[in-house]
Design an enzyme around this catalytic site. Sequence first.
Site, PDB file in Angstrom:
ATOM      1  N   LYS A  58       0.841  -1.203   0.000  1.00  0.00           N
ATOM      2  CA  LYS A  58       0.000   0.000   0.000  1.00  0.00           C
ATOM      3  C   LYS A  58       0.871   1.247   0.000  1.00  0.00           C
ATOM      4  O   LYS A  58       0.604   2.195  -0.736  1.00  0.00           O
ATOM      5  CB  LYS A  58      -0.934  -0.026   1.223  1.00  0.00           C
ATOM      6  CG  LYS A  58      -2.016  -1.100   1.111  1.00  0.00           C
ATOM      7  CD  LYS A  58      -2.746  -1.366   2.421  1.00  0.00           C
ATOM      8  CE  LYS A  58      -3.726  -2.528   2.254  1.00  0.00           C
ATOM      9  NZ  LYS A  58      -4.409  -2.903   3.505  1.00  0.00           N
ATOM     10  N   GLN A 102      -4.300  -1.315   9.708  1.00  0.00           N
ATOM     11  CA  GLN A 102      -4.140  -2.653   9.128  1.00  0.00           C
ATOM     12  C   GLN A 102      -4.680  -3.708  10.092  1.00  0.00           C
ATOM     13  O   GLN A 102      -4.319  -3.720  11.268  1.00  0.00           O
ATOM     14  CB  GLN A 102      -2.652  -2.902   8.805  1.00  0.00           C
ATOM     15  CG  GLN A 102      -2.388  -4.222   8.110  1.00  0.00           C
ATOM     16  CD  GLN A 102      -3.058  -4.327   6.733  1.00  0.00           C
ATOM     17  OE1 GLN A 102      -3.007  -3.409   5.932  1.00  0.00           O
ATOM     18  NE2 GLN A 102      -3.704  -5.449   6.479  1.00  0.00           N
ATOM     19  N   ASP A 125     -10.983   2.916   4.380  1.00  0.00           N
ATOM     20  CA  ASP A 125     -11.300   1.484   4.279  1.00  0.00           C
ATOM     21  C   ASP A 125     -12.806   1.223   4.300  1.00  0.00           C
ATOM     22  O   ASP A 125     -13.251   0.101   4.069  1.00  0.00           O
ATOM     23  CB  ASP A 125     -10.642   0.714   5.433  1.00  0.00           C
ATOM     24  CG  ASP A 125      -9.338   0.057   5.017  1.00  0.00           C
ATOM     25  OD1 ASP A 125      -9.210  -0.293   3.824  1.00  0.00           O
ATOM     26  OD2 ASP A 125      -8.452  -0.126   5.876  1.00  0.00           O
TER      27      ASP A 125
END
Length: 300
Positions: A58, A102, A125
Amino acid sequence: MEQKTSAKILKGRPVAKEVREELRATIERGIARTGRAPGLAVVLVGDNPASQVYVRNKERAAAKLGIRTFDHRLPADVTQEALLDLVDRLNEDPAVQGVLIQLPLPPHINEEQVLYAVTPEKDVDVFHPDNFGKLALSVGTLRPCTPGGVLELLKRNDIEIDGKNVVIIGASKIVGLPLSLMFLYEGATVTLCHIKTSDVPALTQKADIVVAALGVPRFLKADMVREGAVVVDVGINRGEDGQIVGDCDFDDLIGKVSAITPVPGGVGPMTVAMLMVNTVQAYRHQVLGDLPSEELRMLE
Ligand code: NAD
């Protein structure tokens, strides 16, 4: 024996690159106009090797586009309070438009409390209830990265979704559930299977499109799909030898399906590309001011 190889391999890398490159002009124009690059904060707790790989991918994708990343690595024994404090600071930081935490977080952390602490504007997200609610009602929101990546990969390969029967195996809040809503709004008839579904093969055998997102290596086999079905493999499972295996038995399915995503190199790169899209959308909204919140949609 001759193997039928007419199936189209739905490769994620070139499509992900195309999606990422479409963002470049907006970023360059934004930097030229405001002197500020998009900012993405990446929070990694502990030293899970798979998470380290995801985070690296990412951050690399972001750097290539001129998106600034702010790396926050915390020890596995970080307290809930310290993590929430960090999220608060990132929420307030004007250099940061996207906050990525994460997963998985260590077991002693209340994951939902941390994820839901991210301000909805910076929730790239799309885990926050406000954003998930908007998604469920289809009233304009960022699109969750993995489900958004699945749809984008299908669309850019001209795979029709409208009017099709879609069966998704796996109903998690990150993949299967939001994906089912997104397929629904694309005009598909959706069946969402989970661990309590009594006869998964009976359902998948009738599907035009099967998505496997359950986390069981090589679960989906040729006898579970109909001839010519489209198969999307979301699974990323690591074998003991470290090799990555999907939720589909690719070699078994390839002779029967019309199209299939590989693992690795299928949905994975699309997930990263969609994170970049959401970060740029958040930047447009928060910095450039050319994207009102009610229009926080992607790729329209
Ligand atoms: P999860 O464990 O949170 O959820 C799994 C879901 O599958 C649950 O709804 C469960 O009920 C269902 N399930 C499990 N076994 C089943 C069975 N035998 N039959 C029917 N349903 C069953 O998993 P997740 O986070 O959604 O991830 C699923 C897979 O996708 C994993 O392999 C994960 O690594 C992968 N993943 C990939 C990406 C990507 O970018 N490609 C992103 C997220 C997750």
